[in-house]
Write an enzyme that holds these catalytic residues in place. Sequence first.
Site, mmCIF file in Angstrom:
data_model
loop_
_atom_site.group_PDB
_atom_site.id
_atom_site.type_symbol
_atom_site.label_atom_id
_atom_site.label_comp_id
_atom_site.label_asym_id
_atom_site.label_seq_id
_atom_site.Cartn_x
_atom_site.Cartn_y
_atom_site.Cartn_z
ATOM 1 N N TYR A 145 0.868 -1.185 0.000
ATOM 2 C CA TYR A 145 0.000 0.000 0.000
ATOM 3 C C TYR A 145 0.898 1.226 0.000
ATOM 4 O O TYR A 145 1.840 1.314 0.788
ATOM 5 C CB TYR A 145 -0.891 -0.016 1.244
ATOM 6 C CG TYR A 145 -1.784 1.207 1.384
ATOM 7 C CD1 TYR A 145 -2.848 1.428 0.503
ATOM 8 C CD2 TYR A 145 -1.585 2.126 2.406
ATOM 9 C CE1 TYR A 145 -3.678 2.536 0.637
ATOM 10 C CE2 TYR A 145 -2.406 3.226 2.557
ATOM 11 C CZ TYR A 145 -3.451 3.436 1.665
ATOM 12 O OH TYR A 145 -4.265 4.524 1.810
ATOM 13 N N ASP A 240 9.380 3.050 -0.741
ATOM 14 C CA ASP A 240 8.354 3.673 0.092
ATOM 15 C C ASP A 240 8.630 3.255 1.533
ATOM 16 O O ASP A 240 8.224 2.175 1.978
ATOM 17 C CB ASP A 240 6.965 3.223 -0.368
ATOM 18 C CG ASP A 240 5.871 3.808 0.519
ATOM 19 O OD1 ASP A 240 6.203 4.458 1.531
ATOM 20 O OD2 ASP A 240 4.688 3.610 0.200
ATOM 21 N N LYS A 268 4.819 9.251 8.561
ATOM 22 C CA LYS A 268 4.678 8.723 9.928
ATOM 23 C C LYS A 268 5.717 9.303 10.892
ATOM 24 O O LYS A 268 5.599 10.447 11.305
ATOM 25 C CB LYS A 268 4.669 7.194 9.916
ATOM 26 C CG LYS A 268 3.513 6.642 9.044
ATOM 27 C CD LYS A 268 3.317 5.171 9.168
ATOM 28 C CE LYS A 268 2.354 4.612 8.138
ATOM 29 N NZ LYS A 268 0.972 4.574 8.523
#
Length: 433
Positions: A145, A240, A268
């Site tokens: 994702y 990523d 994050k």
Amino acid sequence: MLQLGKSEKAFDEAKRYMPGGVNSPVRSYRSVGSNPPFISSASGSRIYDIDNNEYIDYVLSWGPMILGHASPEVIASLQEAIPRGTSYGAPTLLETELAKKIQAFMPSMEMIRLVNSGTEATMSALRVARGYTGRDRIVKFVGCYHGHSDSLLVKAGSGLATFGVPDSPGVPQGVAENTITLPYNDSDAVRALFDDIGDTIAAIIVEPVAGNMGCVPPVAGFLETLRDVTKTHGALLIFDEVMCGFRASSGGAQKLYKIKPDLTCLGKIVGGGMPLAVFGGAREVMSQVAPSGPIYQAGTLSGNPIAVTSGLATLSILQRDPTIFKQVEDATIALCDGLKQLAAKYNVPATVQRVGSMFTLFFTDKSVMNFDDAAACNEEHFKMFFHHNLSHGIYYAPSPYESNFVSICHKNSEIERTLAVAEEAFKKISDTL
Ligand SMILES: Cc1ncc(COP(=O)(O)O)c(C=O)c1O
Ligand SMILES: N[C@H](C=O)CCC(=O)O
């Protein structure tokens, strides 16, 4: 037994105003067939809901809170910054300071751009890769994702997996056609594709430690293959590391596995719990971003001084005391070892996968190497385990397709309490076998 009366009422009301009552699908608990607690506050390893229940938190806002919730030093920096104004839409010294810190942790990020979410980071990195190479096709892996931009909502994991929608309506066919998906950890499939059409591919984007089909480490040689084929065929390699950056190691997966990507996306932890994310990498590539180059990317709130302050405070603490990474990893190892032993004691088929301070307990006796493996796990056992834990004050991700996280505030006493509850859950499951 857990009392969630106020949360139940709040959820009913929220559903009248927001789709599913939430602002991000996984929060709705639909995949575990219950309703979510509404959170009122958090501190250290704990979160509290509006019914005054306390939980040891292994979601940690889906990863960012490596220092625990409401880290006093981060909060103090924010309190100091807020009176100076919350947004200027103009350059600040803070941004360069953050760029330097990021580069100190990840030297491959020679130039960066700050954005507001991981979705923006990966979407923009892809645009840069396409603009730089002059090619349209990209490769992603099933179950990875990368946020919810059109090109990347194809066979994505995380919330899409639990809702049984690998692809979302609303993504134009023409866009999806340029996204080629391959099974994670399948080097042969990558080589075959690049032998065939490698010279038409702009980039491979990958979670170098997958976290959105649960925690799935790369098998030996997989990341090396990605580096090799992209280099040979003039495509870019995009890591990523929104989730695994500062989790797999202090320098992310790229440091742990010694692979230098062309571009990296962070999110994050880099924002310390505020909306901040980053894409960046090789100077030659990033120089093509506007205004120094023609590839356009912009944002009203990009580099927001409050978000940057939070990120800077977080990275400063991590830089000042790099033993934090080892402490958090050691706590994660202790927890994962304990879970493995308990699963074995009660003969519950389970596999615990961990990299750094991210982990997933899969209800299968095989190791999980890709999305199909994750999807083959026992869903009922997951639900039993999840609900027993939640009702006894242990807050795991409400989906088998997610990673869990540990913070510096998770001490021995938290791990012991967590394992005591896990033992009851495994026993319950074993009674059904
Ligand atoms: C690996 C990865 N990339 C990208 C994203 C998207 O980030 P955001 O939710 O901040 O848009 C996430 C999480 O959602 C993620 O885990
Ligand atoms: N797996 C996602 C991010 O890492 C979970 C966060 C979300 O979708 O809200």
